[in-house]
Write an enzyme that holds these catalytic residues in place. Structure first.
Site, PDB file in Angstrom:
ATOM      1  N   GLN A 126       0.842  -1.195   0.000  1.00  0.00           N
ATOM      2  CA  GLN A 126       0.000   0.000   0.000  1.00  0.00           C
ATOM      3  C   GLN A 126       0.876   1.243   0.000  1.00  0.00           C
ATOM      4  O   GLN A 126       1.783   1.379   0.816  1.00  0.00           O
ATOM      5  CB  GLN A 126      -0.915   0.001   1.226  1.00  0.00           C
ATOM      6  N   TYR A 128       1.143   5.420   0.226  1.00  0.00           N
ATOM      7  CA  TYR A 128       0.688   6.792   0.435  1.00  0.00           C
ATOM      8  C   TYR A 128       1.579   7.709  -0.395  1.00  0.00           C
ATOM      9  O   TYR A 128       2.790   7.477  -0.513  1.00  0.00           O
ATOM     10  CB  TYR A 128       0.794   7.195   1.910  1.00  0.00           C
ATOM     11  N   ARG A 163      -9.737  12.841  13.607  1.00  0.00           N
ATOM     12  CA  ARG A 163     -10.064  11.683  14.436  1.00  0.00           C
ATOM     13  C   ARG A 163     -10.085  12.137  15.902  1.00  0.00           C
ATOM     14  O   ARG A 163      -9.046  12.255  16.560  1.00  0.00           O
ATOM     15  CB  ARG A 163      -9.076  10.556  14.167  1.00  0.00           C
ATOM     16  N   HIS A 252     -12.381   4.479   3.673  1.00  0.00           N
ATOM     17  CA  HIS A 252     -11.240   4.405   4.592  1.00  0.00           C
ATOM     18  C   HIS A 252     -11.695   4.022   6.006  1.00  0.00           C
ATOM     19  O   HIS A 252     -11.187   4.534   7.003  1.00  0.00           O
ATOM     20  CB  HIS A 252     -10.489   5.741   4.624  1.00  0.00           C
ATOM     21  N   ASP A 283     -14.168  -2.478   0.997  1.00  0.00           N
ATOM     22  CA  ASP A 283     -13.897  -2.662   2.424  1.00  0.00           C
ATOM     23  C   ASP A 283     -14.856  -1.804   3.233  1.00  0.00           C
ATOM     24  O   ASP A 283     -15.679  -1.079   2.694  1.00  0.00           O
ATOM     25  CB  ASP A 283     -12.430  -2.382   2.774  1.00  0.00           C
ATOM     26  N   GLY A 284     -14.740  -1.939   4.557  1.00  0.00           N
ATOM     27  CA  GLY A 284     -15.556  -1.146   5.453  1.00  0.00           C
ATOM     28  C   GLY A 284     -16.626  -1.948   6.158  1.00  0.00           C
ATOM     29  O   GLY A 284     -17.687  -2.224   5.604  1.00  0.00           O
ATOM     30  N   ARG A 287     -17.508  -8.029   8.933  1.00  0.00           N
ATOM     31  CA  ARG A 287     -17.393  -8.637  10.257  1.00  0.00           C
ATOM     32  C   ARG A 287     -17.776 -10.115  10.287  1.00  0.00           C
ATOM     33  O   ARG A 287     -17.861 -10.708  11.370  1.00  0.00           O
ATOM     34  CB  ARG A 287     -18.266  -7.878  11.266  1.00  0.00           C
TER      35      ARG A 287
END
Length: 357
Positions: A126, A128, A163, A252, A283-284, A287
């Site tokens: 991945q 950035y 956040r 995200h 994604d996200g 579960r």
């Protein structure tokens, strides 16, 4: 200890992690509306199962980026995994290798990408986008040299979202956790109340990615370039036109724009729009194996799973991640069979219906 659901692992992780580290993992941005919506959106999707099918040989395997994977799933990139267990990324990579599942090495990994990729299996990297383009492209070269099979280019972080849990905690990295892939200095370790040291340092290191950045990465590697963080149909079409090998439909994990639409809500439209032009992952909020089935029924090539892997890592290290992946494999196979699907391809032909939660 034996875990029978991902919720068991979340409780175990909460019990062993310091509160501010659990918050760093669990939290979203702003009011956490998108974080909550990711789960709500999945819970609203209902699968219409098929009956009287031949289920003598149910297989969960897929082909993705030219290789076989045991499940329609990969481990998502998560930063600084030594926060959750001393072995960090190495424990996750070993468990994923043994399970036959791709794993994604994060730019901000706390073990070097070369050490992680040396574990074997199916590593992806991945990326950035950094302020220094040369450093970004050097990471791409290092990943390719180390044997990574894809570049997962995160495009939804021009800077970190607000956040609030981290800000309230004045969250900073402990001295024994660093960004091992480059000299990140010490800014992310400086604790200031009301400020996330990680977000502050990220703002100094990252730059907003553009379509020109995508072209620069594509020109620098022969690996598939997967754009992570696509939510608009128009961006998905442009990604195909730009030569992307895949996209990840993602907000995200609810950690960037608070109020961004859940990826699962956009998945069907985007799959239709790209019309087979690239792999489409999502994604996200995944579960359970049932959630994986829902995503495949909506057309996903595969899903990415992040937070639950870190719960398992925190709870029991490599063995915890092994148990998680075995549990998901069992759940996916069970859900597919109960839906009348002998293969992931058959699961993609299922119909779905939106319900009320």
């Amino acid at each position: 200890m034996t875990y029978v659901s991902l919720a068991d692992l979340e409780r175990a992780a909460r019990d062993v992690l310091p509160g501010e580290i659990f918050d760093f993992l669990a939290g979203g941005s702003g009011t956490e509306a998108s974080l909550v919506a990711n789960r709500t959106a999945l819970e609203r999707v209902f699968v219409i199962p098929r009956m009287l099918r031949d289920l003598t040989d149910v297989t969960t395997e897929i082909d993705i980026f030219g290789r076989r994977a045991a499940l329609p799933m990969a481990v998502a990139p998560v930063a600084y995994q030594r926060l959750f267990h001393p072995e960090g990324e190495l424990a996750v990579a070993r468990a994923a290798r043994d399970a036959g599942v791709p794993y994604t090495i994060c730019t901000l990994s706390s073990v070097s990408l070369e050490e992680i990729a040396a574990v074997g299996g199916r590593p992806w990297f991945q990326l950035y986008w950094l302020r220094d383009e040369k450093r970004s492209l050097d990471l791409v070269r290092r990943a390719e040299d180390a044997g990574c099979e894809a570049i997962v280019f995160t495009v939804d972080v021009p800077w970190m979202g607000r956040r609030l849990r981290d800000m309230r905690n004045g969250f900073a990295l402990p001295e024994w956790v660093t960004a091992a892939n480059f000299d990140a200095g010490t800014a992310a370790h400086r604790r200031t109340q009301g400020v996330s040291a990680v977000a502050d340092h990220t703002a100094r290191e990252f730059a907003p990615a553009t379509w020109e950045s995508v072209e620069a990465v594509r020109a620098h590697t022969d690996l598939p370039v997967v754009l992570k963080g696509i939510l608009a149909v128009e961006d998905a079409r442009r990604a195909v036109d730009a030569g992307a090998g895949g996209i990840v439909v993602s907000n995200h994990g609810g950690r960037q724009l608070d109020g961004a639409v859940p990826g699962i809500e956009m998945l069907g439209e985007i799959v239709a729009a790209v019309s087979g032009g690239c792999e489409v992952l999502v994604d996200g909020g995944i579960r359970s194996g049932g959630d994986v089935l829902k995503a495949t029924a909506l057309g996903a090539s595969a899903v990415l799973v992040g937070r639950p892997v870190m719960w398992a890592l925190a709870a029991a290290g490599q063995d915890g991640v092994r148990q998680l992946l075995e549990l998901l494999a069992e759940e996916v196979r069970d859900a597919m069979g109960l839906a009348g699907c002998e293969s992931v391809g058959a699961a993609r032909r299922l119909n779905t219906k939106l319900g009320v939660v």
